[in-house]
Every structure is written in structure tokens, then in C-alpha cells.
Scaffold this motif. Structure first.
Motif, PDB file in Angstrom:
ATOM      1  N   ASN A  83       0.805  -1.221   0.000  1.00  0.00           N
ATOM      2  CA  ASN A  83       0.000   0.000   0.000  1.00  0.00           C
ATOM      3  C   ASN A  83       0.840   1.276   0.000  1.00  0.00           C
ATOM      4  OD1 ASN A  83      -2.412  -1.402  -0.051  1.00  0.00           O
ATOM      5  ND2 ASN A  83      -2.278  -1.783   2.153  1.00  0.00           N
ATOM      6  N   ARG A  84       2.142   1.115   0.069  1.00  0.00           N
ATOM      7  CA  ARG A  84       3.034   2.283   0.039  1.00  0.00           C
ATOM      8  C   ARG A  84       2.975   2.933  -1.337  1.00  0.00           C
ATOM      9  NH1 ARG A  84       4.206   4.283   4.652  1.00  0.00           N
ATOM     10  NH2 ARG A  84       4.218   2.551   6.084  1.00  0.00           N
ATOM     11  N   SER A  85       2.880   4.249  -1.327  1.00  0.00           N
ATOM     12  CA  SER A  85       2.934   4.997  -2.572  1.00  0.00           C
ATOM     13  C   SER A  85       4.324   5.609  -2.685  1.00  0.00           C
ATOM     14  CB  SER A  85       1.858   6.081  -2.491  1.00  0.00           C
ATOM     15  OG  SER A  85       1.702   6.669  -3.734  1.00  0.00           O
ATOM     16  N   PHE A  86       4.850   5.693  -3.873  1.00  0.00           N
ATOM     17  CA  PHE A  86       6.213   6.195  -4.056  1.00  0.00           C
ATOM     18  C   PHE A  86       6.288   6.936  -5.389  1.00  0.00           C
ATOM     19  CE2 PHE A  86       5.618   1.873  -5.458  1.00  0.00           C
ATOM     20  CZ  PHE A  86       6.074   1.896  -6.759  1.00  0.00           C
ATOM     21  N   PRO A  87       7.215   7.899  -5.510  1.00  0.00           N
ATOM     22  CA  PRO A  87       7.379   8.579  -6.795  1.00  0.00           C
ATOM     23  C   PRO A  87       8.143   7.676  -7.757  1.00  0.00           C
ATOM     24  CG  PRO A  87       8.970   9.418  -5.214  1.00  0.00           C
ATOM     25  CD  PRO A  87       8.136   8.424  -4.466  1.00  0.00           C
ATOM     26  N   LEU A  88       7.777   7.733  -9.016  1.00  0.00           N
ATOM     27  CA  LEU A  88       8.446   6.853  -9.987  1.00  0.00           C
ATOM     28  C   LEU A  88       9.881   7.291 -10.249  1.00  0.00           C
ATOM     29  CD1 LEU A  88       5.557   6.390 -12.558  1.00  0.00           C
ATOM     30  CD2 LEU A  88       6.290   4.813 -10.763  1.00  0.00           C
ATOM     31  N   MET A  89      10.164   8.580 -10.104  1.00  0.00           N
ATOM     32  CA  MET A  89      11.485   9.122 -10.463  1.00  0.00           C
ATOM     33  C   MET A  89      11.882   8.604 -11.850  1.00  0.00           C
ATOM     34  SD  MET A  89      12.609  11.343  -8.335  1.00  0.00           S
ATOM     35  CE  MET A  89      11.573  12.105  -7.096  1.00  0.00           C
ATOM     36  N   SER A  90      13.068   8.021 -11.993  1.00  0.00           N
ATOM     37  CA  SER A  90      13.510   7.669 -13.342  1.00  0.00           C
ATOM     38  C   SER A  90      12.716   6.539 -13.995  1.00  0.00           C
ATOM     39  CB  SER A  90      14.991   7.286 -13.336  1.00  0.00           C
ATOM     40  OG  SER A  90      15.760   8.446 -13.327  1.00  0.00           O
ATOM     41  N   VAL A  91      11.891   5.861 -13.233  1.00  0.00           N
ATOM     42  CA  VAL A  91      11.078   4.798 -13.851  1.00  0.00           C
ATOM     43  C   VAL A  91      10.056   5.391 -14.824  1.00  0.00           C
ATOM     44  CG1 VAL A  91       9.473   2.899 -13.371  1.00  0.00           C
ATOM     45  CG2 VAL A  91      11.484   3.192 -11.963  1.00  0.00           C
TER      46      VAL A  91
END
Ligand code: GLU
Length: 312
Positions: A83-91
Motif C-alpha cells: 500500500n506504500r505509494s512512491f514517486p516513480l522518479m527515473s522509472v
């Protein structure tokens, strides 16, 4: 001590002792097997580092590990901190490339950016200088900033929104712009990315460096869970009537040689799956004709790749 890249890819190669470019394991993966791998990955990520140049990324828990395996045939299997949300950054980079290939075609895109591998760090200015201002590939910052300059829209926010809607609609994901992360990205000056954008402008590969940089910062802050990332990955897996198979193939080919910064060639030899990582600890692998593996684990190795992600 940071470990070397694993010489296998446990999910995709589980049943194959030779483990080269094999994907025998994806369709048969069980929940128990995934849980075991995640428990092992939690050990692997101890000793990894969090990036400090984006303060909010440094607040992540280095022990988080989330994985979702999405298969063309068969159910999803997911485990860990899903359920953690994260920024994609280089993905986000392969998906910007995919969008622009679909919108502008191959000639327009590859007149702006090459497709050669680089053995320099992701934000290398020296690489861009050595290449006389033409970005070597779309998976390093110079290439992605140049492509951010080609997204339609008047400013970073509107360009990011266009990309977000396009991706969400086609992949059925629910990416959102993480405004707090964007503030955090902006809170410390990124001299290297500025220098890259300025060199791109003087070498004729960028018209408006400030807008391109702001666009790049926005799109790196598109965020979601491993479910969203696995859905995005499926855009590069399926023969999908909305995406040209030729464009999918091009993005996958570039990911094999360029997706993991300096670790790309080693990973290509050992694992052989198109894979992209980001400094947030996000990672997605494409298992051709079978599915996608999305991971999130913020502890990074010395090349900036997620330690647990490489293991999984
Ligand atoms: N926004 C990040 C930067 O340019 C992305 C880098 C990454 O994920 O590798 O520094």
C-alpha cells in the motif's frame, strides 16, 4: 559493503539453473514463493543507502519492500508493503519515451536522443559533453530532459498532466502527482540537471531549458503503488491495440542496455530482462510475452539501483 548484482533473477528464473534470459517461473509463481523472496529481499536491503539530495526520499524506511507480479495469463501475485505509494522518479523515463514514440514517431524522437548505452552515472554532464551535446539515450537524465522538452503543453504542470492522463487511461493505473515530493525536489538546487539542460539548449537539443527541467521534475514525481507500476509495465508487455508493438519493442531494447545506469550491461548479461530503476527505489521488469514485475524498496546500492529490486 554493497553487494554485487545477483547473478539470477529469482522470480523470472526460479526453475532454470542456467537462468539466462529465461522466464520459466513467472506463470507458476505462488504466493508462498513470493512471500519467501520478499523475506529474503528484506535481508538484502539492509546496508543499502537512501538518497539525500531529495530530502523527502531520505525519510523513507529502508526496510520497505513491495512486489507485484502481473501476468498476462493468471492472477496477480503481490506481497510486502504494497500500500506504500512512491514517486516513480527515473522509472517514468521509458513511459515518456513510449508516449513520444506514439505521438511523434521514431524519427522525431531519435533525432533528439540516441540509443547507445552509457557507462557513466545517470546525471553525467561529462557524457553529454563527450557526445557534443546530444543525449546518448533516453534513460539517463540528459535524454529524459531533452524528451521532457518535447512533451506537449505550455508548462511543466500541464505537460505532466497530459502524460499522466495518457498513461492512466492506457494502463488503467492511478498515478497522481505527489506535490510534496515536487516541493522537496525543488528545495535543493540540482546544479547537475541545470547544467545538462543548459548544454542541451546550447547544442540545439532543447528550446526552453527551464520549462523542460520543470517538466522533468514534475514527471519524476508522478506516484503510485506497485499495482500502478505493474499496470504501467504491462504497456510494454502486451500486444495492445492502443500501443504500437514496434514502439514497445524499441523501448524494451533500450531498457535492456540502458535501464539500470552503469549496472545495465552486467544485468543484461546475467538476467536479460528489460528493467528500469529510479532513485526512489522503484523498479519495473518486463518479462516478454508473460508479464511485468514491479518492486519498490528504497534502499539503494552504490549505482542508485534498489538492492531488493535487483534481488527480486
Ligand atoms: N529526479 C531524479 C534526478 O534527476 C531522478 C533520478 C533517478 O531516479 O535516477 O535526480
Amino acid at each position: 559493503m554493497v553487494e554485487k548484482i545477483e547473478a539470477s533473477h529469482p522470480i523470472s528464473d526460479r526453475d532454470n539453473p542456467n537462468h539466462h534470459q529465461s522466464s520459466l517461473g513467472l506463470s507458476a509463481l505462488t504466493q508462498d514463493q513470493l512471500n519467501t523472496l520478499i523475506a529474503q529481499a528484506k535481508v538484502k536491503c539492509q546496508g543499502g543507502q537512501l538518497p539525500t539530495y531529495i530530502p523527502l526520499l531520505a525519510q523513507a524506511n529502508p526496510g520497505w519492500v513491495a512486489v507485484q507480479v502481473q501476468r498476462i495469463q493468471g492472477e496477480r501475485v503481490a506481497g510486502g508493503d504494497i500500500n506504500r505509494s512512491f514517486p516513480l522518479m527515473s522509472v517514468i523515463k521509458p513511459f515518456v519515451l513510449l508516449f513520444l514514440l506514439e505521438q511523434l514517431g521514431t524519427e522525431a524522437v531519435f533525432s533528439q536522443v540516441g540509443m547507445e548505452a552509457s557507462d557513466q552515472p545517470f546525471n553525467s554532464l561529462a557524457q553529454l559533453q563527450a557526445d557534443r551535446g546530444k543525449p546518448r539515450n533516453p534513460m539517463i537524465n540528459s535524454g529524459a530532459i531533452a524528451l521532457a522538452g518535447r512533451l506537449p503543453g505550455k508548462d511543466g504542470a500541464s505537460r505532466c498532466e497530459t502524460l499522466r492522463q495518457w498513461l492512466n487511461q492506457r494502463s488503467q493505473s492511478q498515478l497522481v502527482l505527489d506535490e510534496a515530493m515536487l516541493q522537496s525536489v525543488r528545495s535543493l538546487p540540482n546544479e547537475r540537471n541545470h547544467a545538462i539542460a543548459n548544454l542541451l539548449a546550447t547544442s540545439g537539443y532543447l528550446d526552453h531549458p527551464e520549462i523542460a527541467l520543470d517538466t522533468y521534475n514534475h514527471i519524476c514525481c508522478l506516484s503510485g503503488t506497485v499495482t500502478d507500476l505493474a499496470q504501467l509495465g504491462m504497456l510494454l508487455v502486451q500486444d495492445n491495440s492502443m500501443i504500437s508493438p514496434e514502439h514497445c519493442r524499441m523501448v524494451n531494447d533500450i531498457l535492456i542496455t540502458c535501464g539500470l545506469y552503469q549496472a545495465s550491461s552486467r544485468f543484461a548479461t546475467d538476467v536479460g530482462l528489460p528493467t528500469k530503476s529510479g532513485v526512489s527505489g522503484a523498479m519495473v521488469s518486463i518479462v516478454p510475452s508473460q508479464g511485468a514485475i514491479a518492486c519498490y524498496s528504497p534502499a539503494l546500492d552504490e549505482m542508485g539501483n534498489s538492492q531488493a529490486g535487483l534481488f527480486i
